[in-house]
Design an enzyme around this catalytic site. Structure first.
Site, PDB file in Angstrom:
ATOM      1  N   CYS A  50       0.821  -1.213   0.000  1.00  0.00           N
ATOM      2  CA  CYS A  50       0.000   0.000   0.000  1.00  0.00           C
ATOM      3  C   CYS A  50       0.853   1.261   0.000  1.00  0.00           C
ATOM      4  O   CYS A  50       0.385   2.326  -0.407  1.00  0.00           O
ATOM      5  CB  CYS A  50      -0.946   0.001   1.201  1.00  0.00           C
ATOM      6  SG  CYS A  50      -0.108   0.014   2.804  1.00  0.00           S
ATOM      7  N   SER A 107       9.633   2.736   6.330  1.00  0.00           N
ATOM      8  CA  SER A 107       8.177   2.609   6.370  1.00  0.00           C
ATOM      9  C   SER A 107       7.516   3.870   6.903  1.00  0.00           C
ATOM     10  O   SER A 107       8.143   4.666   7.614  1.00  0.00           O
ATOM     11  CB  SER A 107       7.777   1.423   7.254  1.00  0.00           C
ATOM     12  OG  SER A 107       8.240   0.205   6.718  1.00  0.00           O
ATOM     13  N   ILE A 192      -5.887  -6.536   7.936  1.00  0.00           N
ATOM     14  CA  ILE A 192      -7.207  -6.586   8.562  1.00  0.00           C
ATOM     15  C   ILE A 192      -7.186  -7.486   9.797  1.00  0.00           C
ATOM     16  O   ILE A 192      -7.873  -7.214  10.795  1.00  0.00           O
ATOM     17  CB  ILE A 192      -8.270  -7.062   7.549  1.00  0.00           C
ATOM     18  CG1 ILE A 192      -8.543  -5.959   6.530  1.00  0.00           C
ATOM     19  CG2 ILE A 192      -9.560  -7.472   8.242  1.00  0.00           C
ATOM     20  CD1 ILE A 192      -9.156  -4.692   7.113  1.00  0.00           C
TER      21      ILE A 192
END
Length: 424
Positions: A50, A107, A192
């Site tokens: 992502c 990150s 998730i």
């Protein structure tokens, strides 16, 4: 042969750009095959998350433009738009970049642990399509070892924080009491799963997991006493959801403005908090225009993430030192391998000359030649053949005043312990 790392990430482009260059799992095999087939590419791996899309390649020249043109062509984007937000690193800088990424130092959430697993997935995918040769194989294995050392020898992974944690932390600033909230999670991957765990630990009373494959949703929901539904059941679940967090690999949005508007009417305009972690996005950007929706993307989590970053700076400095050592070791091993290849080719050349001289001598003996004369001629010919090339190049170096080559030749070719040939 040049090692190249080329990419676009959360530091150089917003989510609207990143989602256009992201690869879905279904695209990766074809993408790797195409990338490996480029004339300039010898080895290739693709990392797509992502927050980043990166190409790691061994190429035959130092130009990155052919890869940018391929990336733009694959996604239907003009190469000029990619050049504005792309970065590239060569050789030791490329190796350093991969090690920093794997250790969580590059990150959005400093030190987050998920990226290492994503890099391992990218490595396995490249292996499956035979995209890796010796150079990338060794680089990835060395990177995994360095990342493990960073995790075990620094505090970079203490109190793990991820994008999933940041999303839940942001929700906690809006909802005083999670026990009165219902959450809808769209997707069933690792992100998730982390979201579900954080929400469950925070006391959310009802969780619903929606996924393309119901079986995977049921598997994840079972861990937290949640309800599992298929994607087609999202409109109904949305009517009850106070918190919606999405993270799928779908190429197109799953939640549209019309769907959310209808849910808000049923809810009598009770607000919905939404976080879209996916790239490409799962929720249409226009949803954020609705009065009763608080929509955040992965790019909106910076405040939570920066707080985490401040707490991990000391560990990050320690990690950078370990990566410096790791890059040094990798460079040393690469130079040794380079010398090994040269030695192999030089010995093969010498062996070919020996075999040719031997065959000529055996032929002379077969014709009845005098053995002593044949042996003397063999030794003279072999010596001349072995010394001719280096001697010629030494003369050329002397004429060009290449003193560096002459000094190197003296160190490489002359054995101080060898007996000198004294005149009789």
């Amino acid at each position: 042969m040049t090692l190249l790392a080329l990419g676009i990430n959360h530091k150089t482009a917003d989510v609207a750009v990143r989602e256009q260059v992201a690869f879905t799992p279904e695209q990766l095999e074809a993408a790797l095959a195409q990338l490996k087939a480029l004339p300039v590419v010898d080895e290739a791996a693709v990392l797509s998350t992502c927050n980043r899309t990166e190409l790691y390649c061994v190429i035959q020249s130092q130009g990155e433009r052919p890869l940018l043109e391929w990336l733009g062509g694959f996604h239907g984007l003009p190469v000029e738009s990619l050049m504005r937000c792309a970065y590239h690193y060569l050789d030791d800088a490329a190796a350093r970049h991969l090690m920093r990424v794997a250790s969580g130092l590059d990150s959005m959430v400093l030190g987050e642990p998920q990226i290492l697993g994503q890099i391992k997935d990218a490595y396995q995918q490249a292996r499956q399509v035979k995209g890796l040769g010796g150079e990338l194989e060794r680089l990835f294995q060395h990177t995994f070892a360095v990342a493990k050392q960073v995790r075990t020898e620094t505090g970079i992974g203490e109190n793990p924080v991820s994008v999933a944690y940041a999303a839940v932390s942001l929700a906690s600033r809006i909802f005083d009491d999670f026990s009165r909230s219902r959450a809808l999670l769209v997707g069933a991957g690792e992100t998730i799963e982390l979201v579900a765990r954080h929400l469950h630990e925070a006391g959310v009373r009802e969780l619903t997991v929606a996924n393309r494959t119901r079986e995977r949703a049921e598997q994840l929901a079972g861990e937290f006493g949640a309800e599992a539904i298929a994607l087609g059941e999202i409109p109904r679940a949305l009517e009850q959801a106070d918190i919606v967090i999405t993270s799928t690999a779908a190429p197109l949005p799953i939640l549209g403005k019309g769907m959310v508007e209808r849910a808000l009417k049923v809810r009598r305009h009770r607000p919905i908090f939404m976080v879209d972690i996916a790239v490409p996005r799962d929720i249409e950007p226009q949803v954020g225009e609705l009065d009763d929706v608080f929509l955040y993307t992965v790019d909106n989590l910076h405040e939570v993430i920066e707080e985490n970053r401040r707490h991990r700076q000391v560990a990050a400095r320690q990690a950078e030192e370990l990566i410096d050592q790791g890059v040094g070791q990798w460079l040393h091993e690469r130079r040794v391998r380079g010398a090994g290849d040269l030695i192999r080719r030089y010995r093969e050349q010498g062996e070919a000359q020996r075999q040719a001289a031997e065959a000529q001598a055996l032929a002379q003996l077969a014709r009845g030649g005098d053995p002593e004369k044949v042996l003397r001629r063999l030794s003279q010919q072999l010596t001349n053949r072995l010394l001719h090339g280096p001697t010629l190049r030494l003369r050329e170096a002397s004429g060009a005043e290449r003193h560096d080559l002459i000094q190197a030749a003296e160190s490489l070719l002359l054995d101080p312990a060898a007996p000198s040939q004294d005149p009789e």
